[in-house]
Design an enzyme around this catalytic site. Structure first.
Site, PDB file in Angstrom:
ATOM      1  CB  ALA A 186     -43.968   4.617  58.449  1.00  0.00           C
ATOM      2  CG  ASP A 187     -45.481  10.655  60.006  1.00  0.00           C
ATOM      3  OD1 ASP A 187     -46.720  10.693  59.874  1.00  0.00           O
ATOM      4  OD2 ASP A 187     -44.859  11.407  60.778  1.00  0.00           O
ATOM      5  N   PRO A 188     -46.249   9.885  55.781  1.00  0.00           N
ATOM      6  CG  PRO A 188     -47.317   8.801  53.989  1.00  0.00           C
ATOM      7  CD  PRO A 188     -46.886   8.605  55.427  1.00  0.00           C
TER       8      PRO A 188
END
Length: 221
Positions: A129-131
């Protein structure tokens, strides 16, 4: 914008639900045992994809306030972009070959990053969820490495399909169809005035313009 969220979701009195969910994510990120479990789950889920690299957790050296993982050697996207432009902090002047090699590595990272995202969205249903660039590496053996597993997202199949469909509809500026995608994603609740939501989307996002063949969508209008 909260006003836009309220318009679409029609939850004027329950906006705290979103704040609670956001707060839960922040709290979970402070417990490294949770992140360790996330990393292990992400590794187990994506280990069959040879182009994806996920570091192993050293559980015997991990606690609530300490997370110890396998070291991931590699270049991040910003470094590769700088090298491709001929900018290097350690080399006075890069040769054309060095710049071309860096550009090739960057393009390979982008291609594999997109493929990895589609795998997560359409096949495994488990999304990093945080690429952002700081959480990605291009490894020496040509894989895309993921870091930081504080936030993962598990998606149902219907949500995955709806999200993919929503991307197409956003790019095409088809706001009426996007509303039905939002319904499938459970963003728009039942008994909502769909015509009003469509009008709100049209008013907020406007007409999609293209720059060099790439859609330019103004989400902050």
């Amino acid at each position: 914008q909260l006003s836009f969220v309220r318009k679409v979701a029609k939850r004027r009195s329950n906006i705290s639900l979103y704040a609670d969910e956001l707060g839960k994510g922040f709290v979970d990120e402070l417990d490294y045992n949770i992140e360790a479990d996330n990393a292990t789950k992400f590794l187990d889920t994506h280990s069959k994809y040879s182009f994806v690299m996920v570091p192993k957790v050293l559980k015997q050296l991990t606690r609530k306030r300490v997370l110890t993982m396998e070291w991931v050697a590699g270049e991040n996207p910003r470094e590769l972009l700088s090298l491709a432009k001929g900018i290097s902090g350690s080399i006075a002047q890069l040769s054309e070959k060095q710049k071309l090699d860096a550009k090739a590595r960057l393009l390979d990272l982008v291609n594999k990053g997109v493929e990895a995202s589609l795998v997560q969205l359409l096949e495994t249903g488990l999304l990093h969820a945080d690429p952002h660039p700081g959480n990605l590496r291009y490894t020496p053996d040509g894989r895309v490495g993921f870091l930081d597993f504080g936030l993962l997202c598990e998606m149902e199949k219907k949500h995955s399909r709806a999200m993919l469909s929503s991307i197409v509809h956003i790019v095409n500026g088809d706001w009426a169809s996007l509303v039905y995608d939002l319904i499938e994603m459970d963003v728009v609740p039942p008994r909502t005035n769909l015509r009003r939501v469509t009008m709100d989307l049209e008013d907020t996002l406007g007409e999609v313009t293209y720059e060099g063949g790439i859609p330019d969508i103004k989400f902050s209008r």
